[in-house]
Design a protein around this motif. Structure first.
Motif, PDB file in Angstrom:
ATOM      1  N   GLY A   1       0.807  -1.210   0.000  1.00  0.00           N
ATOM      2  CA  GLY A   1       0.000   0.000   0.000  1.00  0.00           C
ATOM      3  C   GLY A   1       0.841   1.261   0.000  1.00  0.00           C
ATOM      4  N   ALA A   2       2.050   1.199   0.574  1.00  0.00           N
ATOM      5  CA  ALA A   2       2.923   2.367   0.592  1.00  0.00           C
ATOM      6  C   ALA A   2       3.507   2.649  -0.787  1.00  0.00           C
ATOM      7  N   ILE A   3       3.788   1.617  -1.564  1.00  0.00           N
ATOM      8  CA  ILE A   3       4.361   1.809  -2.895  1.00  0.00           C
ATOM      9  C   ILE A   3       3.281   2.065  -3.940  1.00  0.00           C
ATOM     10  N   LEU A   4       2.148   1.369  -3.833  1.00  0.00           N
ATOM     11  CA  LEU A   4       1.042   1.512  -4.791  1.00  0.00           C
ATOM     12  C   LEU A   4      -0.225   1.840  -4.005  1.00  0.00           C
ATOM     13  N   PRO A   5      -0.541   3.122  -3.800  1.00  0.00           N
ATOM     14  CA  PRO A   5      -1.670   3.482  -2.944  1.00  0.00           C
ATOM     15  C   PRO A   5      -3.040   3.105  -3.487  1.00  0.00           C
ATOM     16  N   GLY A   6      -3.168   2.806  -4.759  1.00  0.00           N
ATOM     17  CA  GLY A   6      -4.472   2.552  -5.357  1.00  0.00           C
ATOM     18  C   GLY A   6      -4.905   1.096  -5.277  1.00  0.00           C
ATOM     19  N   LEU A   7      -5.754   0.714  -6.263  1.00  0.00           N
ATOM     20  CA  LEU A   7      -6.295  -0.640  -6.299  1.00  0.00           C
ATOM     21  C   LEU A   7      -5.206  -1.694  -6.454  1.00  0.00           C
ATOM     22  N   ASP A   8      -4.177  -1.374  -7.234  1.00  0.00           N
ATOM     23  CA  ASP A   8      -3.084  -2.339  -7.405  1.00  0.00           C
ATOM     24  C   ASP A   8      -2.444  -2.700  -6.073  1.00  0.00           C
ATOM     25  N   GLY A   9      -2.200  -1.677  -5.246  1.00  0.00           N
ATOM     26  CA  GLY A   9      -1.617  -1.927  -3.938  1.00  0.00           C
ATOM     27  C   GLY A   9      -2.539  -2.740  -3.049  1.00  0.00           C
ATOM     28  N   ARG A  10      -3.843  -2.479  -3.132  1.00  0.00           N
ATOM     29  CA  ARG A  10      -4.793  -3.241  -2.318  1.00  0.00           C
ATOM     30  C   ARG A  10      -4.834  -4.706  -2.743  1.00  0.00           C
ATOM     31  N   LEU A  11      -4.742  -4.943  -4.044  1.00  0.00           N
ATOM     32  CA  LEU A  11      -4.729  -6.330  -4.528  1.00  0.00           C
ATOM     33  C   LEU A  11      -3.479  -7.067  -4.049  1.00  0.00           C
ATOM     34  N   LEU A  12      -2.342  -6.383  -4.111  1.00  0.00           N
ATOM     35  CA  LEU A  12      -1.114  -7.017  -3.630  1.00  0.00           C
ATOM     36  C   LEU A  12      -1.157  -7.240  -2.118  1.00  0.00           C
ATOM     37  N   THR A  13      -1.721  -6.277  -1.396  1.00  0.00           N
ATOM     38  CA  THR A  13      -1.867  -6.450   0.051  1.00  0.00           C
ATOM     39  C   THR A  13      -2.761  -7.641   0.368  1.00  0.00           C
ATOM     40  N   ALA A  14      -3.834  -7.799  -0.407  1.00  0.00           N
ATOM     41  CA  ALA A  14      -4.725  -8.941  -0.206  1.00  0.00           C
ATOM     42  C   ALA A  14      -3.992 -10.254  -0.439  1.00  0.00           C
ATOM     43  N   LEU A  15      -3.172 -10.292  -1.478  1.00  0.00           N
ATOM     44  CA  LEU A  15      -2.419 -11.510  -1.765  1.00  0.00           C
ATOM     45  C   LEU A  15      -1.438 -11.820  -0.631  1.00  0.00           C
ATOM     46  N   VAL A  16      -0.734 -10.798  -0.155  1.00  0.00           N
ATOM     47  CA  VAL A  16       0.222 -10.992   0.933  1.00  0.00           C
ATOM     48  C   VAL A  16      -0.495 -11.404   2.211  1.00  0.00           C
ATOM     49  N   ALA A  17      -1.639 -10.783   2.499  1.00  0.00           N
ATOM     50  CA  ALA A  17      -2.383 -11.115   3.716  1.00  0.00           C
ATOM     51  C   ALA A  17      -2.882 -12.555   3.684  1.00  0.00           C
ATOM     52  N   GLY A  18      -3.354 -13.000   2.512  1.00  0.00           N
ATOM     53  CA  GLY A  18      -3.781 -14.392   2.399  1.00  0.00           C
ATOM     54  C   GLY A  18      -2.628 -15.351   2.624  1.00  0.00           C
ATOM     55  N   GLY A  19      -1.466 -15.018   2.079  1.00  0.00           N
ATOM     56  CA  GLY A  19      -0.285 -15.853   2.298  1.00  0.00           C
ATOM     57  C   GLY A  19       0.146 -15.872   3.748  1.00  0.00           C
ATOM     58  N   ALA A  20       0.057 -14.721   4.415  1.00  0.00           N
ATOM     59  CA  ALA A  20       0.422 -14.657   5.832  1.00  0.00           C
ATOM     60  C   ALA A  20      -0.486 -15.555   6.658  1.00  0.00           C
ATOM     61  N   PHE A  21      -1.770 -15.517   6.376  1.00  0.00           N
ATOM     62  CA  PHE A  21      -2.697 -16.357   7.146  1.00  0.00           C
ATOM     63  C   PHE A  21      -2.476 -17.828   6.830  1.00  0.00           C
ATOM     64  N   ALA A  22      -2.105 -18.139   5.586  1.00  0.00           N
ATOM     65  CA  ALA A  22      -1.749 -19.519   5.254  1.00  0.00           C
ATOM     66  C   ALA A  22      -0.542 -19.974   6.055  1.00  0.00           C
ATOM     67  N   ALA A  23       0.418 -19.057   6.259  1.00  0.00           N
ATOM     68  CA  ALA A  23       1.600 -19.389   7.066  1.00  0.00           C
ATOM     69  C   ALA A  23       1.199 -19.720   8.498  1.00  0.00           C
ATOM     70  N   PHE A  24       0.328 -18.901   9.067  1.00  0.00           N
ATOM     71  CA  PHE A  24      -0.126 -19.174  10.430  1.00  0.00           C
ATOM     72  C   PHE A  24      -0.849 -20.515  10.518  1.00  0.00           C
ATOM     73  N   LEU A  25      -1.735 -20.767   9.549  1.00  0.00           N
ATOM     74  CA  LEU A  25      -2.549 -21.987   9.589  1.00  0.00           C
ATOM     75  C   LEU A  25      -1.708 -23.244   9.433  1.00  0.00           C
ATOM     76  N   SER A  26      -0.806 -23.246   8.458  1.00  0.00           N
ATOM     77  CA  SER A  26      -0.046 -24.464   8.186  1.00  0.00           C
ATOM     78  C   SER A  26       0.915 -24.788   9.318  1.00  0.00           C
ATOM     79  N   THR A  27       1.615 -23.777   9.842  1.00  0.00           N
ATOM     80  CA  THR A  27       2.530 -24.035  10.948  1.00  0.00           C
ATOM     81  C   THR A  27       1.775 -24.447  12.200  1.00  0.00           C
ATOM     82  N   ALA A  28       0.704 -23.741  12.506  1.00  0.00           N
ATOM     83  CA  ALA A  28      -0.075 -24.089  13.693  1.00  0.00           C
ATOM     84  C   ALA A  28      -0.657 -25.492  13.582  1.00  0.00           C
ATOM     85  N   SER A  29      -1.016 -25.915  12.372  1.00  0.00           N
ATOM     86  CA  SER A  29      -1.546 -27.270  12.183  1.00  0.00           C
ATOM     87  C   SER A  29      -0.494 -28.313  12.537  1.00  0.00           C
ATOM     88  N   GLY A  30       0.725 -28.125  12.039  1.00  0.00           N
ATOM     89  CA  GLY A  30       1.779 -29.084  12.325  1.00  0.00           C
ATOM     90  C   GLY A  30       2.147 -29.127  13.793  1.00  0.00           C
TER      91      GLY A  30
END
Length: 507
Positions: free
Chosen positions: A310-339
């Motif tokens: 969001g700091a580099i791309l303040p518009g929709l592009d930045g929001r889409l990238l933030t969404a992708l990163v946030a989904g990956g972060a939550f996947a990291a929490f889920l997979s590690t916590a599962s193991g």
């Protein structure tokens, strides 16, 4: 401020995780499926699952934050995380699989024929698991808060419920399927934005990252160089030796068909981890060009990885990238916590609940039922702490988990695999000393009781002195107590070091 796109990405990851867990439930039919996925996981699938499990919040968010805050010194961190598997490959991967055990306490009992040592190892598994689960739960809460504005307890609750459902329903079958898919989700989620943001930075003519000279040069912090060197090498030792002692990592090697597959899995893991760790430092580097350091470092709810798009791309592009990163972060929490939950549940089930239920029901207790009960119990303590206390440092908590594993299970595994003279009393003494020293250091650090100077460095990074001490105690006590050497040590050692087909023909 709420970002519906990021919230939707996290929701999609959660739904995908539950769907994969439901599919794993259909595949799990017996005790072996619950604990070790039927010992039939192929090397590349197991490597993907290990990558999904190993790349936790500390890797996905913590490494970038450390590089952002402390500079190139922290590039040692991803190197250490990866090299740990090289040490594991050389020393214990194949013998650990040939042991035939389900868990690390199983290995301790089968190798040294001591139920007391087994119970001590089970206690350690639970302690290390809880120390690992706590930052995953708090990290999930911070990530969801960053993109939705919801209280941090919401993210921790969502994570805990999903993980408990998956682990309790399908056991290792479900967890393996979830983690193998989530590695590729995490890799895509961190790599695609990194390439886009680098391209934008290069084309925009933005200035180079702004930082003082100590950020750019290694070992130039405000601490004396000798102390920085000690901390660096001690941390590397923790990562190299602690990897083999992490219960949720060790249990994955029991899912391979044989020792050869275990070695191939480890080689594949090295490749997958090396690929992933190329990207977190990119976020730390670009963060120094686009993010305000005091504002970011003073707000525990913000992270470099989530704030940068969001700091580099303040518009929709930045929001889409933030969404992708946030989904990956939550996947990291889920997979590690599962193991981690899987390893904690296995220890609680085998060493507490199942023996108790067997006495109450005269041996008629359902293995699946007791395992599901253990999974629910195993997450209660870290969840309670996660929602009722201030956030702990992700990398600090995970670092202490590595240190405890390095000073307890690493000596047990290395000497148990390679030294015929190891005795039950020697192993118990080494595990006790290693656990006591590193556990006290972790408690002092988490509570903020560690002093400054050299004593503080020894407490913050105890592996360099605690692990040699544990090895020495184990060897000396074993030499002093030869009578406690297991009776069937020769047969056990032959099993650990003989290829499966040869051993089967011999017996």
């Amino acid at each position: 401020m709420s970002d519906p796109l990021s919230v939707a990405a996290i929701a999609l990851v959660c739904v995908t995780t539950l769907a994969l867990g439901a599919l794993g439930l259909r595949l799990a039919t017996g005790t072996s499926d619950f604990y070790v996925a039927g010992r039939a996981v192929t090397p590349w699938r197991n490597a993907s699952a290990i990558g999904g499990e190993y790349l936790s919040a500390a890797s996905y968010l913590g490494v970038a934050g450390l590089v952002y805050e402390n500079g190139v010194d922290m590039l040692w961190m991803p190197v250490g995380y990866t090299v740990g598997y090289l040490v594991l490959l050389i020393l214990i991967a194949a013998p650990l699989r040939r042991s035939g055990a389900y868990t690390l306490p199983d290995f301790a009992e089968s190798r040294l024929e001591s139920s007391t040592l087994r119970r001590g190892c089970a206690l350690l598994v639970v302690g290390i698991g809880w120390l690992y689960l706590l930052p995953q739960m708090q990290g999930a809460g911070l990530a969801l808060r960053h993109v939705s504005g919801l209280p941090t307890w919401v993210g921790a609750t969502v994570l805990t419920v999903i993980v408990t459902l998956n682990v309790a329903s399908g056991g290792m079958r479900a967890v393996t399927l979830v983690q193998s898919v989530q590695y590729w989700i995490k890799l895509s989620a961190i790599a695609i934005p990194a390439f886009v943001l680098l391209a934008v930075w290069a084309q925009s003519g933005a200035p180079a990252p702004q930082a003082d000279s100590s950020w750019w040069q290694p070992l130039t912090s405000s601490e004396p160089v000798t102390r920085s060197l000690f901390t660096t090498y001690s941390t590397l030792a923790a990562l190299c030796l602690g990897t083999m002692g992490l219960p949720h990592i060790a249990v994955r090697f029991y899912t391979n068909p044989d020792g050869v597959a275990a070695r191939r899995t480890t080689v594949a893991v090295l490749a997958l981890l090396g690929l992933f760790y190329l990207f977190p430092p990119v976020y730390g580097f670009l963060g120094r060009a686009y993010l305000d350091a005091p504002d970011l470092l003073n707000d525990p709810g913000r992270t470099v990885v989530l704030a940068l798009p969001g700091a580099i791309l303040p518009g929709l592009d930045g929001r889409l990238l933030t969404a992708l990163v946030a989904g990956g972060a939550f996947a990291a929490f889920l997979s590690t916590a599962s193991g981690v939950t899987m390893s904690v549940a296995g220890a609680i089930d085998q060493d507490v609940i199942r023996p108790l239920l067997s006495r109450m029901t005269k041996g008629d207790a359902s293995p699946a039922g007791s395992f599901r009960l253990a999974a629910g119990i195993g997450v209660l303590a870290p969840f309670t702490v996660a929602v009722s206390s201030a956030p702990v440092g992700i990398s600090s908590a995970v670092g202490h988990a590595f240190a405890i594993a390095a000073a307890t299970f690493a000596p047990l595994l290395i000497l148990g695999v390679w030294w015929p003279g190891l005795t039950a009393k020697g192993a118990a003494a080494g595990v006790f000393v290693g656990g006591l020293t590193t556990g006290a250091a972790a408690l002092a650090s988490v509570l903020g009781l560690a002093p400054h100077g050299w004593v503080g460095a020894l407490v913050a990074a105890p592996t360099a002195w605690a692990t040699p001490l544990a090895f020495a105690v184990t060897v000396l006590v074993s030499l002093a107590t030869p009578a406690s050497r297991p009776r069937r040590w020769a047969r056990t050692m032959a099993r650990l070091h003989t290829p499966e087909d040869v051993y089967a023909d011999a017996v």
